[in-house]
Every structure is written in C-alpha cells, then in structure tokens.
Design an enzyme around this catalytic site. Structure first.
Site, PDB file in Angstrom:
ATOM      1  N   LYS A 187     109.387 -79.594 -60.656  1.00 56.61           N
ATOM      2  CA  LYS A 187     108.800 -80.671 -59.850  1.00 56.61           C
ATOM      3  C   LYS A 187     107.348 -80.822 -60.288  1.00 56.61           C
ATOM      4  CE  LYS A 187     106.738 -82.108 -56.637  1.00 56.61           C
ATOM      5  NZ  LYS A 187     105.619 -83.054 -56.831  1.00 56.61           N
ATOM      6  N   GLY A 240      99.079 -74.258 -57.639  1.00 58.23           N
ATOM      7  CA  GLY A 240      98.535 -75.346 -56.818  1.00 58.23           C
ATOM      8  C   GLY A 240      97.634 -74.800 -55.738  1.00 58.23           C
ATOM      9  N   SER A 241      97.566 -75.538 -54.641  1.00 56.00           N
ATOM     10  CA  SER A 241      96.598 -75.190 -53.603  1.00 56.00           C
ATOM     11  C   SER A 241      97.110 -74.078 -52.687  1.00 56.00           C
ATOM     12  CB  SER A 241      96.298 -76.435 -52.750  1.00 56.00           C
ATOM     13  OG  SER A 241      97.457 -76.795 -52.026  1.00 56.00           O
ATOM     14  N   THR A 244      99.523 -75.304 -49.857  1.00 54.03           N
ATOM     15  CA  THR A 244     100.923 -75.483 -50.270  1.00 54.03           C
ATOM     16  C   THR A 244     101.569 -74.124 -50.523  1.00 54.03           C
ATOM     17  OG1 THR A 244     100.359 -77.621 -51.226  1.00 54.03           O
ATOM     18  CG2 THR A 244     102.441 -76.650 -51.923  1.00 54.03           C
ATOM     19  N   GLY A 245     100.826 -73.205 -51.116  1.00 52.60           N
ATOM     20  CA  GLY A 245     101.369 -71.857 -51.360  1.00 52.60           C
ATOM     21  C   GLY A 245     101.834 -71.201 -50.067  1.00 52.60           C
ATOM     22  N   GLU A 263     100.195 -69.097 -57.881  1.00 51.21           N
ATOM     23  CA  GLU A 263      98.871 -69.093 -58.515  1.00 51.21           C
ATOM     24  C   GLU A 263      98.059 -70.159 -57.796  1.00 51.21           C
ATOM     25  OE1 GLU A 263      95.969 -70.021 -59.936  1.00 51.21           O
ATOM     26  OE2 GLU A 263      96.573 -70.466 -62.004  1.00 51.21           O
ATOM     27  N   CYS A 298      91.608 -73.877 -62.683  1.00 57.90           N
ATOM     28  CA  CYS A 298      91.672 -72.866 -61.619  1.00 57.90           C
ATOM     29  C   CYS A 298      90.667 -71.734 -61.842  1.00 57.90           C
ATOM     30  CB  CYS A 298      93.087 -72.342 -61.455  1.00 57.90           C
ATOM     31  SG  CYS A 298      93.794 -71.701 -62.970  1.00 57.90           S
ATOM     32  N   GLU A 397      87.298 -73.850 -52.707  1.00 55.55           N
ATOM     33  CA  GLU A 397      87.421 -74.383 -54.061  1.00 55.55           C
ATOM     34  C   GLU A 397      87.238 -75.902 -54.037  1.00 55.55           C
ATOM     35  OE1 GLU A 397      91.383 -74.241 -55.852  1.00 55.55           O
ATOM     36  OE2 GLU A 397      90.473 -73.569 -57.724  1.00 55.55           O
TER      37      GLU A 397
END
Ligand code: ADP
Length: 493
Positions: A187, A240-241, A244-245, A263, A298, A397
C-alpha cells in the site's frame, strides 16, 4: 544524467493508474484520486482510491499465491534469477523512474536518482544474492536427537510505505520479503504511488508470478486499515508516522495479532563539540543533515546541539549554508533542494515555525514559503536558536527544513539533551576525541550514530529505531528475520 534527458522525460503524459492485483491491472471499485505534483501544483494523472473490497481481493490473491507455493516453493536459484532481473530492469529504467518519482513527490533529482532507483536496484540485488546463501541450522542438542531449524517464509506480508522515498523504502521491505519466499500486498502513500505502480510492471516483466506482488493504492484510513486488520496477513511492515504506527499495533491486536515492524521517524540530535576536527565540514554536514530533501528524511538531524564555546560561530556558519542553498524546481540540476511534498505538509511546517516563535525560540533565518509563482510548494531552509528541551520543536518531528539549535556545556549535558526525547532513530557526534566518540555511540539511545559525518547509508548496515522510533530493522541480512519463521523439527534418533 543530463538536463536534456530529464526535460524529455518530465513532460511525458502519465496514463490514469489502476490497481495491480493477481498479476493484472484492474480498475478499482472505489473512486479516483488526483495526483498533484509538488513541483508546480499541476495534476499529473489519477490513481485509484481503492475500496476495501479491492484490498480484500489483493489479499486473497496473495494468500492463494503463497498457499499454492508458486513462488515460495521455487528453487532458490530461480527466485534469485527473477529478483536479479528485477534489479537490472530498475537500473535500466533508472532515470525514467527517478523523474516520475520527483514529479510525484518533489525530491531533488540529484538525490532521487541515487536514493530511489539506484538504491532500490542495489537492494533487490543484495537480497537476491542472499537467497541461496542462507542456511537452516542444526541445534547442538544431545547425541540421540537431531534438532533441525528450518527457515520458512511467514506467508502474506502487508507493506505500508510513506511518500518521502517510496522506491527506496518499498525495496527495503519488498526485496527481503520476496527473497524469503513470501507474497506481498503493498500500500503506497496517497502522495507518492507512481513509482511503486511502475515497479509492479517491472516485477511482472522480471517473472514474479501472478499474485505474489500486488499494489493497492488509496487512503491509509481505508485500504491501509483493511490490510492491517486482515486475518490473512501474517506480517505488517511499515514506515510512517507514530500515530499510524500506534494504530497498526491496535489493528494487529484486534485481528490476528500479526507481527508489526514499525519505522516511525525521529528527532535526531546532531551534536557538535568544540573539538570537532573541522568546524567548516561539520557546519556543511549539519546543514545538509536537515535541509537535504527539505528535511523529509526520517534520519534528518533536526536537533543541532552545539557546545556553548563555539555556538555563535557555528550557527553563523550553518546559517550561511542555509541561505546559500538553491531551493527550486527539483527537476533542474541546478537546484540543490527541491519541493515540499504537499500543501498539507507545507502548512504543517509553517505551523511548526509559528509555534517555535510563540514559545520564544529565535528565528535566525528562513521560516517562509517561497516560489509561490511556480504553483509548487517550496520553503526556505529555516533555523531557530534558543530552542529549549520542552519546546514543541525539540520534541516533535517536523519532517520539513526546520532546524532547532540548543547549546550545551559539557559531554554529560549533551547526552542528557540528546536522550530527552521520545524518539531514538539516529544521531551524530562531531569530535576528534576517539574516546568521546565511542562514549557517545554508547550513551546516545538511538538505532544508529554517525561520527564526524551525517547520513551515510548502505544496504549492508541495518536501519531501525529504539524508543518510539519503532522496532525491527530494514536493510542488511538482519532484515530477513522479519520475513522468516523458525520452524523446528525434533528428531529422536
Ligand atoms: P504521513 O503523515 O507522513 O503521511 P502516515 O503515517 O499518515 O504518515 O502515512 C504513511 C503511510 O501510512 C501511508 O501509506 C498512509 O496511507 C498509511 N496510513 C495512514 N493512516 C493509516 C491507517 N489508519 N491504517 C493504515 N495505514 C495508514
């Protein structure tokens, strides 16, 4: 790479994109999303905003392809041949992929050509070469037992990737997953799907069997969620963020407790001691650590910690670089820094700037959107001094070209400041004291440290975070562990 080659490719029309499911291009059953280029704000094409049913179809195809062994049971040498061919195809189409990717996400082309197709080809080659060199084990059990440890593919891998380096990060997940014999549903991010759709085409050409590699585009909150909630996905790998993780861990808990490898970015401290071997080199390194790809990396060095005795002199040097960097159209070789990925990201960056000012940090340079006439999204390299550990800018971040500077008095304080953060992805120390360099490597709690440089990367070196930067690693043979189950056989002799 010549400007005229880029110019030829950058105006090519891109057909409306479909979904790649079970080896076939298929229209989605949802709607379409416009792909807006951050270079000039123009619509490049459309991608499918797939439905949950489309995602289920892709998962079903992946499951079927795994269960019947059409890929997993092929001889390792055969899987290796196919992945090496894919690496060759990526390399042969490198410039086309790089230009397409830059139109989609805005990274400066000089960086994109190396970091995207260049790195992806190398990553596929590395894991292809590993396929027939990874052995199972015999455990040192007692003499009347033969303890075998087989390494088996896990099954169906769901991979969710971000927009900043889609081909590079996509390859970090896909190559070891496929090398180990898994089937994959990928995705891509809404903001950068085009190169990964093209990768699906190249993968089919290389000979990856139908159903083994599927690409479903669309909204994270819909098709991403469907993938993560599926009872038929065995491993979820994500970059990603943090927000979302966190959701993915919940989805896993609510469904089949699938393994989740995350990550999640960082707030990496770049620590400059007065005994740095070359302050000019360190200043250039500090500037590029945060301004390269407009900070949309990142491992960016977004917190600059500077020993107080050199603070003013060093900030002046870094500011000079920030002001001299040529920000502009990322498809022009003369631009050093490209575009911000989207209006949403630019707005978020500017909100960070406003908040830093509100909290009392001092704006040294930058802080503004620029080049509005282009129609694209560009921002000045930005530096704040006087950033205190509790400030929003020190803890969160930005994922943009915004550097916060904080002075320190001694090594212990530098370590304390570096560790005073929920993230732990990367960091750096600049010093000519060998003992201090090794002490910093041990004491700064991150997945990796750079010494007297910032940002070196190689497929042979793992990349992963600690604390809220995530778990598990991409790159290196260690990454294979995510895609392998250890299956034991206890044989009584
Ligand atoms: P960013 O804010 O940098 O875009 P995200 O974490 O939102 O970072 O996006 C990274 C990837 O995660 C994208 O592919 C996005 O579509 C996907 N994503 C976003 N939200 C969800 C979700 N709720 N479930 C699964 N995937 C998601």
């Amino acid at each position: 790479m010549q400007q005229n080659q880029i110019d030829l490719l950058k105006s090519q029309t891109v057909a409306p994109q479909q979904l790649f499911i079970d080896g076939k291009w298929q229209p989605g059953t949802g709607s379409q999303l416009e792909v807006i280029s951050p270079v000039d704000g123009e619509v490049i094409t459309t991608i499918e905003r797939a439905s949950r049913a489309d995602m289920q179809a892709a998962i079903k195809a992946a499951r079927q392809s795994f269960d019947d062994g059409r890929w997993a049971n092929q001889a390792p040498g055969e899987r290796k041949r196919v992945l090496l061919k894919l690496a060759d195809l990526i390399q042969q189409n490198a410039l086309e992929l790089a230009v397409l990717g830059v139109r989609d996400n805005g990274t400066e082309i000089g960086m994109a050509i190396k970091a995207e197709p260049g790195s992806a080809a190398g990553t596929f080659r590395y894991y292809a070469e590993a396929i027939d060199k990874i052995y199972g084990e015999i455990a040192p059990t007692s003499a009347n037992v033969l303890g075998l440890i087989h390494k088996q593919p896990v099954g169906v891998v769901g991979a969710i990737v971000p927009w900043n380096m889609p081909l590079m990060i996509g390859a970090w997940k896909l190559a070891p997953a496929l090398a180990a014999g898994n089937s994959v549903v990928l995705k891509p991010a809404e903001e950068a799907s085009l190169t990964l759709l093209r990768l699906a085409e190249l993968a089919a050409e290389a000979g990856i069997p139908d159903g083994v590699f599927n690409v479903v585009t669309g909204q994270g909150s819909k098709v991403g969620e469907e993938l993560a909630l599926s009872m038929d996905v065995d491993v979820l790998v994500f970059t990603g963020s943090g927000n979302t993780g966190r959701r993915l861990l919940e989805y896993s808990a609510r469904s089949n407790m699938k393994r989740c490898y995350l990550e999640l970015g960082g707030k990496s401290a770049n620590i400059v001691f007065a005994d740095a071997p070359d302050l000019d080199k360190a200043a250039l390194g500090a500037a590029m650590a945060i301004f390269r790809n407009s900070g949309q990396i990142c491992v960016s060095g977004s917190r600059l910690l500077v020993e107080h005795t050199i603070h003013d002199e060093f900030v002046a040097k870094v500011s000079q670089h920030a002001e001299n960097l040529r920000v502009g159209n990322p498809l022009e070789l003369s631009s050093q820094i490209g575009a911000i990925n989207s209006q949403r990201q630019l707005t978020s960056n500017l909100e960070f700037v406003a908040k830093a000012k509100d909290q009392g940090a001092d704006l040294v340079t930058g802080g503004e959107q620029i080049l509005q006439a282009s129609g694209g999204y560009y921002m000045q390299p930005t530096i704040f001094t006087g950033v205190e550990p509790h400030h929003h800018l020190a803890q969160h971040e930005v994922f943009g070209p915004v550097l916060g500077v904080t002075p320190f008095n001694n090594e212990a304080q530098a370590i304390a400041l570096a560790n005073d953060c929920n993230y732990g992805l990367a960091g750096a120390a600049w010093t000519s004291n060998l003992g201090r360099a090794h002490r910093m490597i041990k004491a700064v709690n991150t997945g990796g440290m750079f010494i007297n440089t910032y940002g070196g990367a190689d497929v042979t070196m793992p990349l992963g975070g600690v604390k809220q930067s995530g778990n598990g690693v991409d790159r290196s043979l260690h990454a294979m562990d995510k895609y392998i189950n250890l299956k034991t056989a206890w044989i009584q002799l």
